[in-house]
Design a protein around this motif. Structure first.
Motif, short mmCIF file in Angstrom:
data_model
loop_
_atom_site.label_atom_id
_atom_site.label_comp_id
_atom_site.label_asym_id
_atom_site.label_seq_id
_atom_site.Cartn_x
_atom_site.Cartn_y
_atom_site.Cartn_z
N UNK A 1 0.84 -1.19 0.00
CA UNK A 1 0.00 0.00 0.00
C UNK A 1 0.88 1.24 0.00
N UNK A 2 0.57 2.16 -0.90
CA UNK A 2 1.24 3.45 -0.92
C UNK A 2 0.22 4.51 -0.56
N UNK A 3 0.45 5.16 0.58
CA UNK A 3 -0.44 6.25 1.01
C UNK A 3 0.16 7.55 0.50
N UNK A 4 -0.41 8.08 -0.59
CA UNK A 4 0.07 9.35 -1.13
C UNK A 4 -0.29 10.50 -0.21
N UNK B 1 -4.96 6.49 -1.05
CA UNK B 1 -4.18 5.27 -0.90
C UNK B 1 -4.26 4.44 -2.17
N UNK B 2 -3.11 3.89 -2.58
CA UNK B 2 -3.07 2.93 -3.68
C UNK B 2 -2.83 1.57 -3.06
N UNK B 3 -3.82 0.68 -3.16
CA UNK B 3 -3.76 -0.64 -2.53
C UNK B 3 -3.56 -1.73 -3.58
N UNK B 4 -2.70 -2.68 -3.29
CA UNK B 4 -2.59 -3.89 -4.10
C UNK B 4 -2.72 -5.08 -3.17
N UNK B 5 -3.33 -6.12 -3.64
CA UNK B 5 -3.59 -7.27 -2.80
C UNK B 5 -5.06 -7.34 -2.46
N UNK C 1 7.48 -1.21 6.85
CA UNK C 1 7.09 0.14 6.44
C UNK C 1 8.25 1.08 6.26
N UNK C 2 8.02 2.11 5.46
CA UNK C 2 8.97 3.20 5.25
C UNK C 2 8.16 4.45 4.94
N UNK C 3 8.64 5.61 5.39
CA UNK C 3 7.96 6.87 5.14
C UNK C 3 8.83 7.78 4.30
N UNK C 4 8.19 8.61 3.50
CA UNK C 4 8.87 9.55 2.62
C UNK C 4 8.37 10.95 2.91
N UNK D 1 3.97 14.01 2.65
CA UNK D 1 4.27 12.84 3.50
C UNK D 1 3.58 11.62 2.89
N UNK D 2 4.39 10.62 2.52
CA UNK D 2 3.85 9.39 1.95
C UNK D 2 4.30 8.20 2.78
N UNK D 3 3.48 7.17 2.80
CA UNK D 3 3.81 5.97 3.56
C UNK D 3 3.74 4.74 2.67
#
Length: 404
Positions: A71-74, A85-89, A148-151, A158-160
């Protein structure tokens, strides 16, 4: 695409694998091939042009890590917004909604130090699995392992990035973390590109909407003379086929002489797009309509190349169309009232005058006496600072009301 020595070292570590455990694969599994990493990096940089963005990259990462979800939380959810949020799965609308509206506030796995990758146990400790968030949200959707990692960017983005595995899968290995760590600077650059593209698209949509509201048709051509885009008003005018229409990429005119004039103007404009410093070639003409209606106005403007432009598919010439008989949408009475401090009756009268009605005709439409309308008009003059009806109409037509 430059890769630092540190990133290359991490890439080799991932590629070598050292018999890495990836997901539930056995320890004898093959290392991640470099060509797969190259494809993943390419998908990251292609992500800003996708819809949803980065969907392909997230799916590739999910496959490489044998993860349940990536999951990428833009834009992470907050009390003011459900986030993006962009979810895969395997996900359900109910599960996504429950996080966006409730569980985000109980999520302890947030605000991670940038540039590194953490498992929940590393960051929170053994008590992680005893938390309410784990038992009420993650466990019911089959999540056991969380990485997890944050950007963060200087512009306040802030993205997760969150990656999960189920209870039957192996924990994330050091090699898994190395792969994700390798991707982070590339993902950050791609996110910054996406933010810039999004800004430009918002600006383009705003200006395009303003041009449409002003009933100004626009057709853009590339350097090869092919049509790039037509706006709503241009499509309306062309669809009438009243002296002007499209045939493929050709803008056709009923009159042979007018057609030759237009083609000359287009050739001249296309030839003048190479001067990045110049104002661009501008020419205009009128097009006769067989129906007998008022002539269409056409303005052709060259769009100079940008300093670093290289594509011949960019817009090079803009053709603007104006139908003098088109009925522009009238600004709302409320806008007129607020802009000039008028009463509702005064605003109604002012709008009728801009539509071409005389004072007597406007009074009749408003169902008021002529003297009452004159009283309102004197009040309008006082509030707007004009002294004549023609000045008032000009003031209204040239104000920001036309942009509303």
């Amino acid at each position: 695409m430059a890769v630092s020595a540190e990133q290359m070292s991490g890439m080799r570590s991932v590629a070598a694998g050292k018999r890495a455990v990836i997901g539930s694969r056995p320890r004898s599994a093959e290392p991640v091939p470099l060509d797969q990493i190259d494809q993943l990096l390419g998908a990251i940089y292609d992500g800003p042009t996708e819809s949803p963005p980065w969907q392909t990259a997230m799916m590739k990462l999910r496959d490489m890590l044998r993860a349940a979800h990536v999951t990428l939380m833009l834009r992470p959810p907050s009390s003011d917004s459900t986030g993006i949020m962009i979810n895969t799965g395997p996900t359900t609308a109910q599960g996504v909604e429950s996080y966006e509206t409730h569980f985000f506030a109980a999520d302890p796995f947030v605000r991670l130090a940038e540039g590194d990758v953490f498992s929940a146990e590393e960051l929170i400790g053994p008590q992680w699995m005893q938390s309410q968030y784990f038992h009420e949200f993650l466990e019911p959707i089959g999540v056991r392992h969380l990485l997890g990692a944050d950007i963060y960017t200087k512009d306040g983005i802030e993205c997760r990035l969150r990656i999960t595995r189920g209870p039957d899968a192996a924990p994330f290995s050091p090699e898994d973390k190395s792969l994700v760590r390798l991707l982070l600077p590339h993902l950050k650059r791609a996110i910054q590109l996406h933010a810039r593209l999004d800004f430009l698209e918002c600006e383009r949509a705003l200006f395009a909407g303003t041009v449409n509201r002003m009933l100004l048709g626009m057709i853009s051509f590339d350097q090869n003379g092919n049509i790039v885009e037509t706006n709503q008003e241009a499509r309306r005018i062309l669809a009438e086929r009243d002296g002007l229409w499209l045939s493929g990429n050709n803008l056709c005119i009923e009159s042979s002489q007018e057609s030759r004039d237009l083609q000359r103007m287009l050739r001249t404009a296309l030839a003048g797009t190479g001067d990045a410093e110049g104002p661009g070639v501008v020419e205009a003409m009128a097009v006769t309509r067989p129906s007998g209606r008022a002539k269409l106005g056409i303005l052709v403007r060259a769009i100079p190349l940008g300093r670093w432009s290289e594509s011949k598919l960019r817009p090079a010439v803009a053709v603007f169309l104006r139908d003098p008989e088109a009925n522009a949408a009238q600004p709302s009475q409320e806008l007129v009232r607020r802009l000039f401090g008028l009463t509702r009756m005064e605003a109604s009268l002012a709008l009728l005058l801009t539509e071409g009605y005389t004072l007597d005709e406007a009074a009749e439409k408003m169902s008021v006496r002529r003297n009452t309308a004159r009283t309102h008009l004197r009040s309008i003059f006082c509030k707007t600072g004009v002294t004549r009806q023609t000045m008032l109409v000009r003031l209204l037509l040239n104000s920001v009301l036309s942009l509303g």
